[in-house]
Write a protein that holds these residues in place. Sequence first.
Motif, PDB file in Angstrom:
ATOM      1  N   HIS A  57     -14.468  21.973   4.553  1.00  0.00           N
ATOM      2  CA  HIS A  57     -15.028  20.672   4.177  1.00  0.00           C
ATOM      3  C   HIS A  57     -14.070  19.652   4.791  1.00  0.00           C
ATOM      4  CE1 HIS A  57     -17.762  22.667   1.443  1.00  0.00           C
ATOM      5  NE2 HIS A  57     -16.738  23.302   0.903  1.00  0.00           N
TER       6      HIS A  57
ATOM      7  N   TRP B  80     -21.826  10.597   8.380  1.00  0.00           N
ATOM      8  CA  TRP B  80     -21.666  10.362   6.944  1.00  0.00           C
ATOM      9  C   TRP B  80     -21.270  11.625   6.190  1.00  0.00           C
ATOM     10  CZ3 TRP B  80     -24.800  13.310   3.939  1.00  0.00           C
ATOM     11  CH2 TRP B  80     -26.025  13.737   4.462  1.00  0.00           C
ATOM     12  N   ARG B  81     -21.631  12.804   6.711  1.00  0.00           N
ATOM     13  CA  ARG B  81     -21.244  14.040   6.017  1.00  0.00           C
ATOM     14  C   ARG B  81     -19.728  14.230   6.006  1.00  0.00           C
ATOM     15  NH1 ARG B  81     -25.192  18.832   8.232  1.00  0.00           N
ATOM     16  NH2 ARG B  81     -27.200  17.762   7.996  1.00  0.00           N
TER      17      ARG B  81
ATOM     18  N   GLU C 212     -16.808  12.814   2.967  1.00  0.00           N
ATOM     19  CA  GLU C 212     -16.329  13.520   1.782  1.00  0.00           C
ATOM     20  C   GLU C 212     -15.750  14.867   2.202  1.00  0.00           C
ATOM     21  OE1 GLU C 212     -19.577  13.809  -0.935  1.00  0.00           O
ATOM     22  OE2 GLU C 212     -19.484  11.693  -1.497  1.00  0.00           O
ATOM     23  N   PRO C 213     -14.710  15.314   1.526  1.00  0.00           N
ATOM     24  CA  PRO C 213     -14.151  14.799   0.277  1.00  0.00           C
ATOM     25  C   PRO C 213     -13.166  13.650   0.436  1.00  0.00           C
ATOM     26  CG  PRO C 213     -12.967  16.757   0.935  1.00  0.00           C
ATOM     27  CD  PRO C 213     -14.075  16.584   1.939  1.00  0.00           C
ATOM     28  N   GLY C 214     -12.848  13.254   1.663  1.00  0.00           N
ATOM     29  CA  GLY C 214     -11.824  12.241   1.858  1.00  0.00           C
ATOM     30  C   GLY C 214     -10.461  12.880   2.029  1.00  0.00           C
TER      31      GLY C 214
ATOM     32  N   ARG D  97      -7.050  11.258  -7.456  1.00  0.00           N
ATOM     33  CA  ARG D  97      -8.372  11.876  -7.377  1.00  0.00           C
ATOM     34  C   ARG D  97      -8.232  13.381  -7.204  1.00  0.00           C
ATOM     35  NH1 ARG D  97     -10.076  10.951  -2.077  1.00  0.00           N
ATOM     36  NH2 ARG D  97      -9.475  13.120  -1.724  1.00  0.00           N
TER      37      ARG D  97
ATOM     38  N   ASP E  11     -10.725  17.111  -6.581  1.00  0.00           N
ATOM     39  CA  ASP E  11     -11.958  17.884  -6.436  1.00  0.00           C
ATOM     40  C   ASP E  11     -11.604  19.353  -6.604  1.00  0.00           C
ATOM     41  OD1 ASP E  11     -14.545  16.379  -5.259  1.00  0.00           O
ATOM     42  OD2 ASP E  11     -12.747  15.364  -4.526  1.00  0.00           O
TER      43      ASP E  11
ATOM     44  N   HIS F  72     -18.235  23.698  -3.663  1.00  0.00           N
ATOM     45  CA  HIS F  72     -17.712  22.585  -4.455  1.00  0.00           C
ATOM     46  C   HIS F  72     -18.136  22.780  -5.905  1.00  0.00           C
ATOM     47  CE1 HIS F  72     -17.509  18.300  -5.895  1.00  0.00           C
ATOM     48  NE2 HIS F  72     -16.340  18.425  -5.286  1.00  0.00           N
TER      49      HIS F  72
ATOM     50  N   PRO G 286     -15.716  14.473  -7.589  1.00  0.00           N
ATOM     51  CA  PRO G 286     -14.333  13.998  -7.735  1.00  0.00           C
ATOM     52  C   PRO G 286     -14.061  13.396  -9.116  1.00  0.00           C
ATOM     53  CG  PRO G 286     -15.623  12.434  -6.452  1.00  0.00           C
ATOM     54  CD  PRO G 286     -16.507  13.613  -6.692  1.00  0.00           C
TER      55      PRO G 286
ATOM     56  N   GLY H 113      -9.874  16.223   4.957  1.00  0.00           N
ATOM     57  CA  GLY H 113     -10.441  17.014   3.877  1.00  0.00           C
ATOM     58  C   GLY H 113      -9.691  18.313   3.695  1.00  0.00           C
TER      59      GLY H 113
END
Length: 735
Positions: A395, A404-405, A408-410, A435, A437, A446, A450, A516
């Motif tokens: 990820h 845009w995918r 996340e998760p950043g 934060r 996850d 997942h 978050p 990520g």
Amino acid sequence: MTERDQMAGSAPEGEMFSLLSAWWRDWRRGDSQAHFVDPSGFGGAAVLKQLHHQIEGSILVDAAGRTAEEVQGEVLHRLGVDLSPGNRRQWRRGLERLGGNRLVLITNAHRAGRTRGSSEPDRVLSTTIGRLSGGKVCVLAHLTPEKLPHLSKVVFHLQSRDAAQPDWPDPVRALALAQPRLVPLRVWAELTTALGGEPVTEAVLHGVLEEFSTHLMSGELGVSFVEESLAEQLRRHTADDEIGRVDRHMANWLRRISREFRHREGWAASGPEGQYAAAGLSMHAAQADFAEWVSAEDGESGGLFESLLQDGGVMANIPQTTLMDAACRAFTGDVPGNTPVGTAVHLWSYGIVPPSQSEWAAWLHLFATARGDRALAAAVADSGVHLPWKAKWAHWRPPGGYHWRYLEPGPIDGLVELRWQGRPAVAGLYSWSSRADIWDAATGEHLAGPWNEEIPEEHHGDVSWPPGEEDRPGPESVGDFEDAMSEEEEEAVHDLLLASPPLSLGNQVIFGGSGGVFAIEPAEGETYSGLNFPDFEPFSGSYAFTTAITPADSPPPSPSDLAELYGADRIRSFPPHRLPEGLTDDPTRRTLIDFGLPEMSNEDGLGIYPYGDHRMGIFDEVPWPSEIASVEETGPFFQIGFWMGGKLTIDGPTGHILRIPSEPGEEHLAGLPAAHSLEDFLTMVALWVTGHLTKGLIEGDDEANLLPDHVLAAHKRLDRVGAEAPAWAYGFYSH
């Protein structure tokens, strides 16, 4: 007489040494670059060697067969610049600290690179010399006339007489058309067949070697020219279509027999023929495509190189720098990011240059996994190259990722082992926003998050510590995860990309960073010893610009991407009776009815208000101000939001989207249509917002500088005119 003529000199070989000596004796800082043009390609090297012995403190570096990176590293080392890991980035300061004026002599700049078609000579002459020269350092480069950079100021020409060209037999001419300069006998035979059209036996080639022993030499690894200048002359006297035909033939032949070179350490480890294929296949393909592109009336090429890029089994066997070098010849614009060459360029820009073919293939596997390109990942794994590790799940936004995918998760700067409902899991933490996850350690699924600050009470029973730590109270906050991290100071794997210390969990290792999280699994029977690569910024800069990296299965951009960014509940559609009568453009009405408008407030200066706000009602009709330069659209104009202080409107008859400047003098944010349809505008907004959010995830300067170009390119694919509206770019450069 021009200024250039005044600073140029021309002399035969016997007089050139004196001319160059006098030039250096009178040298003054400012003219930091000089070029020594040698039509023969070899006579000038002897002159520079003589000059080196005469001038105290000068250094001599032969660029033949070397990359620009290697040339610059050798020059800096010979100048005494400290290139140790802690000081490497300060090499420019090291040049400034040199005690006196230094002359750097580079011979054979035209022969840089592993192949005859290499882009490395251009990189040496355009980038390396420019970076080294200046201040106390002057660089004098030896090159052939066709490589002389445009607008070179200080140029010395070595006079030479054109020698009569003998009638060389096809095997000798064919040998000059090889890409690598050392050619195994079997490959030489195929080159001869490609040029002459008739098969040739190795016995015939042995006879050629004996007949032309003063020009050709052979050894265990293959055949080469005694003096490379003869190969250069033969290539100059061969028609372009013949060279292109041979390149295409050799690329197809090498690819067809490539399974013969399978080896756990890559083709090059299999023997001389495998070495030739690893170094030469991609350049043969690139040069064949370029030759076809030059000759084609429609500017199209055969796509041979692009076909190679889709073959993971081939890509895993071609070295990283070799692949980038060939791409510079295959593409006249940006290289495609969604390919192994895109992987190569982005890893290079972050200083990740795997030291072995096996490590490089493993990184290819990781990038393919991060993109969801299962076919490429499987082909890399089945390439015959032993991968010391494989990506298990990801990820992770790979460098160059723009979609845009990938938001996340950043970023993740910490990893903690735990249990989720009893099964092994990992928590990825980001300390700046507290934060967390949770992912399944084995599959990457997942599981939760978050979470910010606190773990929701309903999940307190789901989360527990791993075996051996059952006596500790279960975690109730993200801070508990942070406290559980190892107190030992472990170094980041890569300061910019992988800032979190890795987490070993069972038979896999998990990594976190700015993009990520991902997990790798060491090869069976092997122990993880780290992601092996020298972490340093390349001296020579990037090989090429790339297009954006996107997920393999992602559909074309559309307005629906806004629902992914903001949530479907933030999109408001409109029944027909809510649309103003003056909004007559049918495609616009359909977009508003079928999709709607996103609710977004001041995203880097852009706000769309489908419910209106205190300053406006949705679809308020607004006039075009008389003091603002008029546009082709005549209105009525219906307001949907604000953009950089101006009103964002739809032109009723055409559906064009325009920003009405807030005051005169805003030429930099003029009323050029931002899009010619609402559907395209909303798609462009999604791409634009994705770009701004991605900007916050990027740590490397090279990638950050490239991101606005990715956004612009994506916009141009939708609306070439609208993409030029200055407001699109303003937000990327205004802060």
